[in-house]
Design a protein around this motif. Structure first.
Motif, PDB file in Angstrom:
ATOM      1  N   THR A  93      59.288  87.244 111.996  1.00 54.80           N
ATOM      2  CA  THR A  93      58.519  88.362 112.559  1.00 54.80           C
ATOM      3  C   THR A  93      57.983  87.997 113.935  1.00 54.80           C
ATOM      4  N   THR A  94      58.181  88.872 114.891  1.00 55.55           N
ATOM      5  CA  THR A  94      57.749  88.604 116.268  1.00 55.55           C
ATOM      6  C   THR A  94      56.637  89.549 116.722  1.00 55.55           C
ATOM      7  N   ALA A  95      55.877  90.085 115.791  1.00 53.12           N
ATOM      8  CA  ALA A  95      54.775  90.983 116.146  1.00 53.12           C
ATOM      9  C   ALA A  95      53.724  90.235 116.961  1.00 53.12           C
ATOM     10  N   ARG A  96      53.036  90.952 117.846  1.00 52.55           N
ATOM     11  CA  ARG A  96      52.031  90.328 118.700  1.00 52.55           C
ATOM     12  C   ARG A  96      50.854  89.787 117.891  1.00 52.55           C
ATOM     13  N   MET A  97      50.588  90.364 116.732  1.00 56.13           N
ATOM     14  CA  MET A  97      49.465  89.898 115.914  1.00 56.13           C
ATOM     15  C   MET A  97      49.825  88.677 115.079  1.00 56.13           C
ATOM     16  N   GLY A  98      51.090  88.257 115.104  1.00 54.16           N
ATOM     17  CA  GLY A  98      51.504  87.055 114.396  1.00 54.16           C
ATOM     18  C   GLY A  98      52.595  87.320 113.373  1.00 54.16           C
ATOM     19  N   ARG A  99      52.956  86.260 112.647  1.00 51.15           N
ATOM     20  CA  ARG A  99      54.036  86.365 111.664  1.00 51.15           C
ATOM     21  C   ARG A  99      53.552  86.748 110.269  1.00 51.15           C
ATOM     22  N   ARG A 100      52.306  86.444 109.948  1.00 57.98           N
ATOM     23  CA  ARG A 100      51.820  86.601 108.575  1.00 57.98           C
ATOM     24  C   ARG A 100      50.986  87.864 108.375  1.00 57.98           C
ATOM     25  N   LYS A 101      50.135  88.177 109.326  1.00 64.03           N
ATOM     26  CA  LYS A 101      49.204  89.294 109.162  1.00 64.03           C
ATOM     27  C   LYS A 101      49.880  90.644 108.933  1.00 64.03           C
ATOM     28  N   PRO A 102      51.009  90.959 109.613  1.00 67.07           N
ATOM     29  CA  PRO A 102      51.637  92.260 109.348  1.00 67.07           C
ATOM     30  C   PRO A 102      52.022  92.448 107.881  1.00 67.07           C
ATOM     31  N   ILE A 141      52.053  90.198 100.287  1.00 67.93           N
ATOM     32  CA  ILE A 141      50.794  89.554 100.651  1.00 67.93           C
ATOM     33  C   ILE A 141      50.823  88.070 100.310  1.00 67.93           C
ATOM     34  N   MET A 142      51.244  87.745  99.098  1.00 62.54           N
ATOM     35  CA  MET A 142      51.219  86.357  98.646  1.00 62.54           C
ATOM     36  C   MET A 142      52.129  85.468  99.477  1.00 62.54           C
ATOM     37  N   THR A 143      53.308  85.976  99.836  1.00 65.08           N
ATOM     38  CA  THR A 143      54.238  85.193 100.642  1.00 65.08           C
ATOM     39  C   THR A 143      53.605  84.818 101.979  1.00 65.08           C
ATOM     40  N   ILE A 148      50.324  80.401 105.284  1.00 61.91           N
ATOM     41  CA  ILE A 148      49.219  79.995 106.153  1.00 61.91           C
ATOM     42  C   ILE A 148      48.858  78.531 105.929  1.00 61.91           C
ATOM     43  N   LEU A 149      49.021  78.035 104.696  1.00 62.15           N
ATOM     44  CA  LEU A 149      48.653  76.651 104.404  1.00 62.15           C
ATOM     45  C   LEU A 149      49.460  75.650 105.234  1.00 62.15           C
ATOM     46  N   PRO A 150      50.799  75.645 105.168  1.00 57.97           N
ATOM     47  CA  PRO A 150      51.532  74.716 106.041  1.00 57.97           C
ATOM     48  C   PRO A 150      51.449  75.084 107.518  1.00 57.97           C
ATOM     49  N   ASP A 151      51.248  76.370 107.828  1.00 55.00           N
ATOM     50  CA  ASP A 151      51.118  76.795 109.222  1.00 55.00           C
ATOM     51  C   ASP A 151      49.880  76.200 109.882  1.00 55.00           C
ATOM     52  N   GLN A 152      48.744  76.258 109.188  1.00 54.29           N
ATOM     53  CA  GLN A 152      47.452  76.039 109.823  1.00 54.29           C
ATOM     54  C   GLN A 152      46.701  74.801 109.360  1.00 54.29           C
ATOM     55  N   VAL A 153      46.979  74.296 108.171  1.00 59.27           N
ATOM     56  CA  VAL A 153      46.170  73.216 107.613  1.00 59.27           C
ATOM     57  C   VAL A 153      46.892  71.879 107.783  1.00 59.27           C
ATOM     58  N   PRO A 154      46.254  70.885 108.450  1.00 55.94           N
ATOM     59  CA  PRO A 154      46.907  69.579 108.637  1.00 55.94           C
ATOM     60  C   PRO A 154      46.979  68.793 107.336  1.00 55.94           C
ATOM     61  N   ASP A 211      46.854  83.347 113.827  1.00 60.80           N
ATOM     62  CA  ASP A 211      48.230  83.553 113.362  1.00 60.80           C
ATOM     63  C   ASP A 211      49.111  83.566 114.596  1.00 60.80           C
ATOM     64  N   ARG A 212      49.743  82.443 114.892  1.00 58.13           N
ATOM     65  CA  ARG A 212      50.479  82.294 116.142  1.00 58.13           C
ATOM     66  C   ARG A 212      51.678  83.229 116.213  1.00 58.13           C
ATOM     67  N   ALA A 213      51.765  83.967 117.294  1.00 59.56           N
ATOM     68  CA  ALA A 213      52.932  84.827 117.530  1.00 59.56           C
ATOM     69  C   ALA A 213      54.096  83.983 118.045  1.00 59.56           C
ATOM     70  N   ILE A 214      55.314  84.419 117.747  1.00 57.77           N
ATOM     71  CA  ILE A 214      56.493  83.724 118.251  1.00 57.77           C
ATOM     72  C   ILE A 214      57.363  84.697 119.044  1.00 57.77           C
ATOM     73  N   ARG A 215      58.161  84.132 119.934  1.00 57.40           N
ATOM     74  CA  ARG A 215      59.106  84.937 120.698  1.00 57.40           C
ATOM     75  C   ARG A 215      60.407  85.083 119.921  1.00 57.40           C
ATOM     76  N   PRO A 216      61.214  86.103 120.228  1.00 56.18           N
ATOM     77  CA  PRO A 216      62.471  86.313 119.491  1.00 56.18           C
ATOM     78  C   PRO A 216      63.374  85.083 119.461  1.00 56.18           C
ATOM     79  N   GLU A 217      63.427  84.326 120.561  1.00 53.34           N
ATOM     80  CA  GLU A 217      64.312  83.160 120.587  1.00 53.34           C
ATOM     81  C   GLU A 217      63.812  81.993 119.739  1.00 53.34           C
ATOM     82  N   GLU A 218      62.567  82.054 119.272  1.00 54.26           N
ATOM     83  CA  GLU A 218      62.019  81.001 118.415  1.00 54.26           C
ATOM     84  C   GLU A 218      62.333  81.216 116.940  1.00 54.26           C
TER      85      GLU A 218
END
Length: 428
Positions: A93-102, A141-143, A148-154, A211-218
């Protein structure tokens, strides 16, 4: 990998996440994340533990056992398939609000709509249809929430955070029983209130967590064909994740034998009235919450300090084996209560360390985190379908209602689940 703000706006707190590894998360982050998990699990666990059993008792009293297996089984299969698809779509997902929130936002109205249909249903097919719709919402929602855990938590905080997450299902179960008792006279409220509470608990995640946004090429895969190919998972290529998946599946299968049939075990086998059973289960869950909390928090913290996961999994499997044996031989509620407490202690230990374990072993965390977390989620969801399909055959042995054999089978399955961590090489 970070990018210029002119191309994709990245808030300061998200910029750190875009580097090689996530930065430590704050107490505020952990609080919002755990509350969201708790709310979502309320919508997951309440139907599985009590609401569906009560509703089907009302709609189909003669065929309630078969109908319960059908509804949970089909709903779970839908959840599994959709979870894989949502995971790959979320990663790309390349939404400006991020990959997970939508996906969190999109799943909310679907969950509420499905809950309303289930609560208003007057026949088994409509109950099934409503439950399937709610499972689609929960899956989306659950997915996203899992990723978010591997995305954000070290890594150094995963045991602690996982420990807090590990007993949310048990807390949700206790709250669910407490809600079900006064609401059992209203089918709509019985299903709708947990769903609405879940949505309210998720709002802070959407509003305040990064929730970090990504570009299409990423994106991990380019185009529909690549995305569909991304649904596959080869356990030979990633054996550590494969063994972790197998362990979670077996442990969850053992737990589902109890949670799916505990209400009917007390009413049909031990002879308690339904009105009394909901109170007894609430008591079991309330006391068990202390056991689960203690096991989850302690194991999460100490597994981080010791840099070890396996020993805690072995201990949890041992607790399951003993607890199920106690329940299997029970002739009254007090013995069921004692066995359940031992099982809940093991569930707390296992739930905390298992989440940390999978986040340690999943590959390609930055680009395919949601995909692999959704693959792992299958190991928790599939037993919800398998247990109701297998249990009737076990119960039928020896003339029917063989709950002793069912729970002894659960004990053996739990032991096998604990042993699956032995071949894992990526963690100790």
């Amino acid at each position: 990998m970070s990018h210029p703000a002119a191309e994709i706006p990245v808030p300061a707190d998200e910029a750190e996440v875009a580097h090689e590894g996530p930065a430590p998360v704050s107490a505020r982050f952990i609080t919002f994340y755990v509350v969201a998990y708790l709310g979502l699990y309320l919508a997951v666990m309440t139907p599985l533990l009590v609401s569906l059993a009560i509703r089907l008792e009302q709609v189909d009293p003669d065929g309630k056992t078969t109908s319960l297996g059908l509804v949970i089984g089909v709903g779970t299969l839908v959840s599994i398939v959709s979870g894989l698809i949502f995971g790959v779509l979320s990663d790309n997902t390349t939404a400006r609000m991020g990959r997970r929130k939508p996906w969190v936002l999109g799943g909310m109205p679907v969950l509420v709509a499905g809950a309303a249909v289930t609560g208003l249903a007057s026949s088994v097919p409509v109950v099934l249809a409503g439950f399937v719709v709610s499972q689609l919402g929960l899956s989306a929602i659950m997915t996203a929430l899992l990723a978010i855990l591997p995305d954000q938590v070290p890594e150094q905080q995963r045991g602690k955070v996982s420990g807090l997450l590990g007993f949310t299902a048990q807390i949700a179960g206790v709250i669910g029983f407490q809600l079900a008792n006064p609401l059992k006279g209203s089918g709509l409220l019985l299903f709708l209130i947990p769903a609405v509470i879940a949505c309210l608990a998720l709002i802070p995640v959407v509003l305040f967590l990064p929730d970090r946004a990504i570009r299409p090429e990423e994106r991990a895969g380019q185009g529909i064909v690549a995305m569909l190919r991304g649904l596959s998972f080869n356990p030979r290529r990633h054996p550590d994740l494969g063994w972790t998946w197998a362990g979670r599946f077996l442990i969850q299968l053992s737990l589902m034998f109890l949670s799916t049939y505990q209400l009917y075990f007390l009413t049909d086998h031990l002879g308690y009235d339904l009105d009394k059973v909901t109170g007894l289960l609430a008591l079991t869950g309330g006391v068990g919450l202390l056991m689960t909390s203690a096991g989850a928090v302690a194991s999460g913290i100490y597994s981080d300090r010791m840099h070890r996961r396996k020993v805690f999994i072995y201990g949890a499997a041992g607790a399951f084996a003993v607890g199920f044996a106690v329940v299997a031989t029970a002739s009254s509620f007090p013995q069921v209560f004692v066995g359940s407490q031992i099982i809940l202690l093991g569930a707390g230990v296992f739930g905390a360390v298992d989440i940390a374990l999978v986040t340690d072993v999943i590959p390609n965390k930055e680009t395919e985190g949601a995909k692999y977390m959704s693959v792992f989620g299958i190991a928790a969801a599939l037993p919800q379908s398998v247990a109701p399909l297998v249990a009737p055959f076990v119960l039928a042995v020896g003339g029917g209602d063989n709950y002793t054999l069912l729970f002894l089978t659960a004990s053996a399955v739990a032991v096998l689940g604990g042993l699956t961590v032995r071949p894992i090489r990526g963690v100790r």
